[in-house]
Structures are given as structure tokens and as C-alpha cells.
Design an enzyme around this catalytic site. Structure first.
Site, PDB file in Angstrom:
ATOM      1  N   THR A 197      -8.669   3.397   9.017  1.00  0.00           N
ATOM      2  CA  THR A 197      -9.042   4.101  10.246  1.00  0.00           C
ATOM      3  C   THR A 197     -10.240   3.453  10.961  1.00  0.00           C
ATOM      4  OG1 THR A 197      -8.213   6.138   9.264  1.00  0.00           O
ATOM      5  CG2 THR A 197      -9.605   6.369  11.201  1.00  0.00           C
TER       6      THR A 197
ATOM      7  N   ASN B 102      -9.954   1.179  -0.087  1.00  0.00           N
ATOM      8  CA  ASN B 102      -8.973   1.032   0.987  1.00  0.00           C
ATOM      9  C   ASN B 102      -9.576   1.412   2.330  1.00  0.00           C
ATOM     10  OD1 ASN B 102      -7.337   0.634  -1.279  1.00  0.00           O
ATOM     11  ND2 ASN B 102      -5.584   1.634  -0.307  1.00  0.00           N
TER      12      ASN B 102
ATOM     13  N   HIS C 115      -7.855  10.491   3.512  1.00  0.00           N
ATOM     14  CA  HIS C 115      -7.300   9.515   4.464  1.00  0.00           C
ATOM     15  C   HIS C 115      -7.580   9.945   5.902  1.00  0.00           C
ATOM     16  CE1 HIS C 115      -4.540   8.635   0.969  1.00  0.00           C
ATOM     17  NE2 HIS C 115      -4.888   7.416   1.321  1.00  0.00           N
ATOM     18  N   GLY C 116      -7.840   8.968   6.769  1.00  0.00           N
ATOM     19  CA  GLY C 116      -8.027   9.264   8.192  1.00  0.00           C
ATOM     20  C   GLY C 116      -9.389   9.888   8.458  1.00  0.00           C
TER      21      GLY C 116
ATOM     22  N   SER D  48     -12.624   4.889   5.027  1.00  0.00           N
ATOM     23  CA  SER D  48     -13.096   5.050   6.407  1.00  0.00           C
ATOM     24  C   SER D  48     -13.768   6.398   6.629  1.00  0.00           C
ATOM     25  CB  SER D  48     -11.924   4.930   7.386  1.00  0.00           C
ATOM     26  OG  SER D  48     -11.466   3.601   7.436  1.00  0.00           O
TER      27      SER D  48
ATOM     28  N   HIS E 264      -9.238   5.444  -2.278  1.00  0.00           N
ATOM     29  CA  HIS E 264      -8.513   5.488  -0.998  1.00  0.00           C
ATOM     30  C   HIS E 264      -9.352   6.299  -0.014  1.00  0.00           C
ATOM     31  CE1 HIS E 264      -4.328   3.928  -1.756  1.00  0.00           C
ATOM     32  NE2 HIS E 264      -4.913   3.806  -2.927  1.00  0.00           N
ATOM     33  N   GLY E 265      -9.111   6.068   1.290  1.00  0.00           N
ATOM     34  CA  GLY E 265      -9.834   6.852   2.293  1.00  0.00           C
ATOM     35  C   GLY E 265     -11.285   6.428   2.448  1.00  0.00           C
TER      36      GLY E 265
ATOM     37  N   ASP F 207       0.845  -1.197   0.000  1.00  0.00           N
ATOM     38  CA  ASP F 207       0.000   0.000   0.000  1.00  0.00           C
ATOM     39  C   ASP F 207       0.888   1.257   0.000  1.00  0.00           C
ATOM     40  OD1 ASP F 207      -2.372   1.429   0.090  1.00  0.00           O
ATOM     41  OD2 ASP F 207      -2.457   1.434   2.278  1.00  0.00           O
ATOM     42  N   HIS F 208       0.565   2.205  -0.850  1.00  0.00           N
ATOM     43  CA  HIS F 208       1.321   3.459  -0.953  1.00  0.00           C
ATOM     44  C   HIS F 208       2.825   3.232  -1.078  1.00  0.00           C
ATOM     45  CE1 HIS F 208      -1.920   6.309  -0.555  1.00  0.00           C
ATOM     46  NE2 HIS F 208      -2.453   5.521   0.340  1.00  0.00           N
TER      47      HIS F 208
HETATM   48 ZN   LIG Z   1      -4.379   5.470   0.750  1.00  0.00          ZN
END
Ligand SMILES: [Zn+2]
Length: 286
Positions: free
Chosen positions: A227, A224, A174-175, A205, A202-203, A78-79
Site C-alpha cells: 500500500t 511485506n 493489510h492495506g 504499510s 504481512h501488512g 505472494d498469498h
Molecule cells: Zn499479505
């Protein structure tokens, strides 16, 4: 079975469902994810961040592949940051690597992603890249718009690099979000029509079940997650610690041990992931 990620994602694209890509960083989190997939007969993509033991995760994946032989899963870096991490992941048996050059200018992103594609494809490893930039939730309102992916660039990027799937920026972060997440569904649909390869969000959560389900309907195949799963795990361990160390508890009473805390956290991680497997529509798609 450890499977090339592009095969899982092509099936998802044809079947119109999404596959969760939870982060894994220990034997507990890896087994939790494979158990969730086994119990729901679902595919899963294990996302190992390069900062957590690349070689260990490769070994663990082969161990758990034997324990959960029916689960179709990919092991993805990942990343992927430093070139060295990407090569180590390929050597460690990952079935996919992400090359994240999303903060670089377009031409440099193309050049570095293309280089990784050439190496990875030579040994049957899938490649994910990112165009546009998915930022951090704590600066969501300030950075969201500047990072959005342009459809014409997405089409030429896929053409020039040969990547197997593309992470796009359509309004997630993200987060934890500072502010309310809002996604660009028209933009996402246009990108999905502009490229042939599966798309990655992505992100996931904190975005919300309905918003993610709609993103999958508009052309996302991989989501993805970190969190929300981490938070569920933390809460389970916190509840157990508070119960063990409450002021009215006899200090001589046997406490939960460290390994049991890990198991409790992993059980909560698994349940949170299973929830998302239902939301993404990948139950019984193994
Ligand atoms: Zn990501």
C-alpha cells in the site's frame, strides 16, 4: 541473482535485519525494486500476487537478473491461493511460493501446506505459509485479536509442515489501517523463540517505521509492502497529471505521455522502497 528465499532469510536471521518484500506486477515495478536493491546493495524479495501474470513475472525476473547481476533476490508467489497458481509459479521459475491457507482450520492448513512443501522442495523452491490470520485494515479493530498466532501452534505447524518461513499475525493488517496499529511484541518474541524458521510480517504499510523496526528486533526477517509503495507511486503520477491538465496550462503544450507516467510512478515506488530498506537495516547486506 535469483536466489532461494530461505537462503536470504537465514542470512537475515543471523544478521538481525529485515528484508522488504514489495509487490511487483509489471516490468516497471519489478525494475524499480531491483534498482533500489542495486543502489543500496541490499537483498530484496519480489512478491508477485497470483492475480498478475505469473508466467510473465517469471520471464521478467530472468531478464532483470541479467541486468542486475549483483542483486540477491527471491521471486515469491505472494498469498498463493489456488493450487494451480502455486504449481504454475514453480514451473515459471519462482524461487519461492507462499501457500496461504490461514483462513482454514489448523489441520487443513497443515495438510495443504505440507503438500506444497513436498512438491516445492523437490525442485529447490522455498515455501512460506501463514498461521493465524492477518486481516484487512478497514476492519482492523474488529478482526485483529481473533487472528493472532498462538506460539504452541506455530511450533507444531512448522514441525509438521517443514515450511521454510512462517507468516504470523501479531497485530498488523493489510492495506490502510482503520484505527491505530498496535503490535504484540511479547507474543512475537515468544513465537520467535518457539520456532527455528524465519518469521514474516504481512501488512507492513502504514504500520510505522518505529513499530516495524521493533518487530524486526523481536524476530521478524521479511516484511511485506504494497500500500505505501503504491500510494507513493499514485501521488507522483497524480502530481504530473494535475500539472499537465491544470486550467491555466496551454492545451497545445506537449503532455507527459503514458510511458513517462509509468516511469514517474516507478521512480516514486523505488524511493519509497529505499526508505524501508534503511528502516529494516538491510542496506549493504547483499
Ligand atoms: Zn499479505
Amino acid at each position: 541473482m535469483l536466489t532461494p528465499m530461505h537462503e536470504l532469510l537465514q542470512d537475515a536471521k543471523q544478521g538481525h535485519y529485515g528484508i522488504p518484500a514489495p509487490n511487483v506486477f509489471s516490468r516497471f515495478t519489478m525494475e524499480a525494486c531491483l534498482q533500489a536493491a542495486d543502489e543500496l546493495n541490499a537483498p530484496v524479495i519480489l512478491g508477485c500476487p497470483g492475480v498478475f501474470g505469473i508466467e510473465e513475472m517469471g520471464e521478467l525476473a530472468r531478464f532483470y537478473e541479467r541486468r542486475y547481476p549483483k542483486v540477491p533476490f527471491a521471486l515469491n508467489l505472494d498469498h498463493g491461493g489456488p493450487f494451480e497458481h502455486i504449481i504454475r509459479a514453480i514451473r515459471a521459475g519462482f524461487s519461492s511460493v507462499m501457500v496461504d491457507r490461514s483462513t482454514l482450520p489448523y489441520d487443513q492448513n497443515v495438510a495443504e501446506s505440507k503438500e506444497v512443501v513436498k512438491i516445492a522442495h523437490a525442485v529447490g523452491v522455498s515455501v512460506e505459509a501463514e498461521l493465524g490470520h492477518v486481516g484487512q485494515g478497514n476492519e482492523y479493530e474488529e478482526t485483529r485479536d481473533a487472528g493472532l498466532t498462538h506460539p504452541e501452534e506455530a511450533a507444531s505447524f512448522v514441525e509438521e509442515t517443514g515450511v521454510d518461513c512462517l507468516a504470523v499475525a501479531v497485530g498488523t493488517s493489510h492495506g490502510a489501517y482503520k484505527g491505530t496499529p498496535h503490535l504484540e511484541y511479547d507474543l512475537l518474541s515468544t513465537i520467535a523463540q518457539s520456532v527455528d524458521v524465519p518469521l514474516v510480517l504481512h501488512g507492513g504499510s502504514g504500520t510505522g517505521d518505529d513499530l516495524i523496526a521493533k518487530a524486526i528486533a523481536c524476530g521478524i526477517q521479511k516484511v511485506n509492502l504494497w500500500t505505501d509503495l503504491s500510494q507513493a507511486s499514485n501521488m507522483a503520477v497524480k502530481a504530473a497529471i494535475e500539472a499537465d491538465y491544470a486550467p491555466d496550462v496551454d492545451p497545445n503544450k506537449k503532455k507527459t505521455n503514458a510511458c513517462q507516467y509509468d516511469e514517474m510512478g516507478a521512480a516514486a515506488y523505488k524511493e519509497a522502497l529505499k526508505h524501508y530498506m534503511h528502516v529494516f537495516g538491510c542496506v549493504d547486506k547483499a
